[in-house]
Design an enzyme around this catalytic site. Structure first.
Site, short mmCIF file in Angstrom:
data_model
loop_
_atom_site.label_atom_id
_atom_site.label_comp_id
_atom_site.label_asym_id
_atom_site.label_seq_id
_atom_site.Cartn_x
_atom_site.Cartn_y
_atom_site.Cartn_z
N CYS A 87 0.84 -1.21 0.00
CA CYS A 87 0.00 0.00 0.00
C CYS A 87 0.87 1.26 0.00
CB CYS A 87 -0.98 -0.04 1.19
SG CYS A 87 -2.33 1.14 1.00
N HIS A 204 -3.64 -5.51 0.92
CA HIS A 204 -2.97 -5.80 2.19
C HIS A 204 -2.98 -7.29 2.51
CE1 HIS A 204 -2.47 -1.69 3.82
NE2 HIS A 204 -3.49 -1.41 3.05
N GLU A 206 -1.32 -8.72 4.83
CA GLU A 206 -1.23 -8.91 6.29
C GLU A 206 -2.60 -8.80 6.96
OE1 GLU A 206 -0.65 -6.20 4.74
OE2 GLU A 206 -1.04 -4.42 5.95
#
Lengths: 230, 79
Positions: A87, A204, A206
């Site tokens: 990002c 993302h 994660e």
């Protein structure tokens, strides 16, 4: 695998990615503050996390790209140490010249925060080896400036060298204009550098790396990095 | 010496912000707006008094940080 997560004033996904890295590698990453000029020699992977580094003043990632710690990260990347930018981290890596292109404001001028489907364009990398080429995965996006732009010549180079990592698609894997959330050229959501040791992506991984979060499509990225770099 | 820098998106790079401003002007009743392009304007007050030297420095500033030459052009003026 020894990892380092870069922390800028305004980073906000640094802890999330640290958790994902520790779960997959069994080792907590070093958190490196932006002013750091002494970077340990034994780092196997640098991660530039999401957020709004330095408030994203001037352009997203522009000021962060010239911070003291990024000079070190660039030098290590030039020596071949892998770097992952997520990002805002992707924006920083493009501004730092580690990846081609630039992330412009979303076509619809809105901040987008939702899950998207991605087509894995190439499993042939340290980051994507646990996915299959043409696999469809689901990851969240949360950005205002995710509109990936490259000129025609650079786009052709990216295609010729198979540097496109992920493209926005629909649930069936069709790469369509309707599945493009932000106006990115060629629906590009993530790119590798020429050597495939630097990856930047807007979604993302994660944030979907644990069943408690509602999905684990991001987990294979951290698992295969841990396997390859341990 | 003061440097005045105009930074604009290159031709061919879509400008969603400029487009939105154009639509807003049209909806306010301003007719005849063909296209709006939005850019940045930066002023830098410099200690340097030599015009040629200042030009070189500000050009480096633009290339290094102030403009992203993948998508933007810049014009420097001095006062």
């Amino acid at each position: 695998m020894k990892t380092a997560v870069i922390v800028f004033p305004g980073s906000n996904c640094d802890r999330d990615v640290a958790v994902a890295l520790e779960r997959s590698s069994g080792q907590a990453p070093d958190m490196l503050w932006h002013r750091e000029t002494e970077v340990p020699r034994d780092i196997d992977l640098f991660v530039v996390p999401g957020g709004f580094a330095y408030g994203d003043y001037l352009r997203a990632g522009a000021v962060a790209a010239h911070s003291p710690v990024m000079r070190e990260v660039k030098a290590r990347a030039d020596e071949g140490t892998p770097v992952l930018g997520i990002c805002n981290g992707f924006q920083v890596l493009t501004e730092a010249g580690l990846l081609p292109g630039v992330l412009m404001p979303n076509m619809g001028l809105r901040f987008l925060c939702r899950d998207v489907y991605l087509l894995v364009e190439s499993h042939d990398s340290l980051f994507t080896d646990r996915y299959d080429t043409d696999q469809v995965i689901r990851l969240p996006i949360a950005h205002h400036d995710g509109n990936y732009f490259v000129d025609d010549d650079t786009l052709k180079r990216l295609q010729d060298h198979e540097q496109i990592a992920f493209r926005y698609c629909d649930a069936d894997g069709a790469v369509t204009a309707a599945a493009n959330p932000n106006g990115s050229r060629d629906n590009i959501a993530g790119v590798f550098n020429r050597e495939r040791r630097v990856l930047g992506l807007m979604p993302h991984p994660e944030r979907l790396a644990d069943p408690l979060l509602g999905g684990i499509d991001g987990k294979p990225m951290f698992d295969c990095l841990a396997e390859a770099l341990s | 010496m003061k440097a005045k820098i105009h930074i604009m998106l290159k031709n061919g790079v879509l400008d969603p912000q400029g487009k939105a401003v154009g639509h807003a002007l049209a909806s306010l009743g301003f007719d005849g707006v063909n296209e709006v392009r939005q850019g940045k304007y930066i002023e830098i007050d410099l200690a340097e008094t030599d015009r040629a030297k200042a030009g070189g420095v500000v050009d480096r500033m633009c290339k290094t940080l102030l403009a992203n030459t993948v998508i933007e052009n810049y014009v420097i003026e001095f006062e």
